[in-house]
Design a protein around this motif. Sequence first.
Motif, short mmCIF file in Angstrom:
data_model
loop_
_atom_site.label_atom_id
_atom_site.label_comp_id
_atom_site.label_asym_id
_atom_site.label_seq_id
_atom_site.Cartn_x
_atom_site.Cartn_y
_atom_site.Cartn_z
N ILE A 188 0.72 -0.92 0.40
CA ILE A 188 0.22 -0.05 -0.03
C ILE A 188 0.28 1.83 0.16
N ASP A 189 1.65 1.49 0.84
CA ASP A 189 3.24 2.42 0.57
C ASP A 189 3.65 2.74 -0.55
N TYR A 190 3.78 1.47 -1.55
CA TYR A 190 4.41 1.93 -2.74
C TYR A 190 3.21 2.19 -3.41
N PHE A 191 2.09 1.11 -3.44
CA PHE A 191 1.12 2.18 -4.23
C PHE A 191 0.65 3.72 -4.16
N ILE A 192 0.59 3.72 -2.94
CA ILE A 192 0.21 5.52 -2.72
C ILE A 192 1.39 5.86 -3.22
N LYS A 193 2.87 6.07 -2.80
CA LYS A 193 3.98 6.69 -3.66
C LYS A 193 4.31 6.93 -5.31
N SER A 194 3.61 6.02 -5.81
CA SER A 194 3.55 5.71 -7.57
C SER A 194 2.30 7.03 -7.72
N ILE A 195 1.36 7.11 -6.38
CA ILE A 195 0.24 7.95 -7.09
C ILE A 195 0.54 8.60 -7.02
N ASN A 196 1.34 9.21 -6.32
CA ASN A 196 1.83 10.28 -5.13
C ASN A 196 2.36 11.56 -6.03
#
Length: 611
Positions: free
Chosen positions: A63-71
């Motif tokens: 989830i952390d990396y998905f959010i980083k990608s979206i950011n």
Amino acid sequence: MQNISSSTITKKLQQLFSLLQKGQTKVVLEELTLLLSSVDDNADVMHLAAMAHKADGAIDKAIDYFIKSININDNQPQVHNNLANTYKQNLNSKLAVKHYKKAISLHPRYIDALKNLGLLYLNQQDLGLAKNNFEQVLVLSKNDVSALTSLGNIFKAQHEFQTAIQYYQQALMVNPNYVNALHNLGVAYRMSGEFLLAIDCFKKAQIIAPNLADLDYNEANAQFDMGNYQEAEQAYWRSLHKAPGNCEVHETLNEFYWQIGKKSEFGKSFKLAIEHLPKNYLLRHAYAESLLSAGNQAHAIIIVEQALKLEKTPDLLHLKGKLLASAGDIKAAVLLIESSLLKQYKLSNALDLIELLIIDFDYEKALLQIAYAEQIAPKNQLLIAYKSICWRLTNDQRYEWLIDYQKHIQIYDIPVPKGYSSRAAFLDELQGVLLSMHQTEHEPLKQTLKFGTQTPGRLFHKPIKQIVELKNAFEEVTREYISALPKDNLHPLLSRKTNQISFAGSWSVKLKPNGFHVNHVHPEGWLSSAFYVQVPDFSHYPQTSEHAGAIKFGESSMQLKEREKIARIVTPKPGMVAIFPSYVWHGTIPFNGPNGVFRLTAPCDITPRED
């Protein structure tokens, strides 16, 4: 930080994605660690890192990396869809819905996201929203078999089986080997009483997917419905050989043994599975539940203690609490169930706590628990029933507003269907049909029925002339009952007044001498009914009560002794229908008589139809 060209990154990501597809997750994570030390602003790298951590079971890191990608780049529909899938897996439905919707807003023709959101709505029983999503998919791809099957599942959940069957058949016209559609078509046929067609579907699906245990399980259920007990038993065991840890199949098989009188076989499947899977605490939990239902508390507590040594789950703590309560230690049971709810809140477990609090005279705390639970399940009839007991025992005037035993409980004679010379002629035919369905020897384990039998499945969905006529007659008297109700937007019965109704459950009960229903309510109903097909003349036999065989209202199942109160007793006669709110406590008074004497009923639950 080392400067790496975009073409080099793209090539590297392609290589790593190929390795991830081959299941080489650890290798991909090692390579990504090196890549991430050099690249921290590439959305695709973050997305692949998220997928790799998810494959490795590290959901929070994913989830952390998905959010980083979206950011880095918010305009990535695929990343939002994958993040939503991960939130769904992590039981965070609210955030899953948010990111599915974002994916669809970025790419309105994104079929996977539309279907995923539809499946989430379907799991949440938001059937209208689910239906809308799958209809959008069919606009984009009219022959999408998964969308057609999901629409069938929606109509099946609404008990609109014929419409469901049409969607499954449409999916199978596109792909005759689509097992999901074939399986659910069989389930829909079974639920509508077409058992031979159901079994045919399950057997066809078994050829396509021979290792799918659910196909054998559902075939077993249909064979049981038909009274083919040998075939049912064989199919249950086939299912367990394929999935020995499936607790639902074990529970159903042991329920089967109980009902057909093969009690020597009760528990055998659990024992074999536990030997095969000694660290599976869920099997022990399910076994203990079955033992408790069968009245074997002593053995159940032994199994629970064994399971707790493997895993101290909230559900096991709750079950131990139930067992302590059955042994009379109410205060210890309350503490255990409270601790289980602090670890994981479940409505079913909270309902048990509320009952124990009432038994222990703690009405204030029970009402607080009810208020909290009503935020989750405001229409649950058992919550209202518990509230009614608390209000009565605390002299709260709202009790009389909640239940008017004269106005809310109404008695009717069933209308005579066309073509019959009299009500007695109709009841005589109906009795023959119903008796042919009572083939078991004992009552279901987890029902309120004692010393009798109950028909399987949904009675009103059976395509039998007399049953269809009975359903039509029920609709007539139910609408008469509803039309007489006033409107009160604050009242749990009156606020739901509508002419659009569905039969949520329907069955037949054959009570033997000494048979009765323990006091109960119908948690998922709105209105409930008792219809009497055959009532013996109890005066011919010595009885312990002048009200033998009658239905009583107001007395709870909690055995509160002097705190209990019977508010109304209705003496049944053939052709009589009693209709009442599903939250009203009711039960029957046992009757005496020789073998061969029976009382035959056909109850049902009614709910407002939600289109």
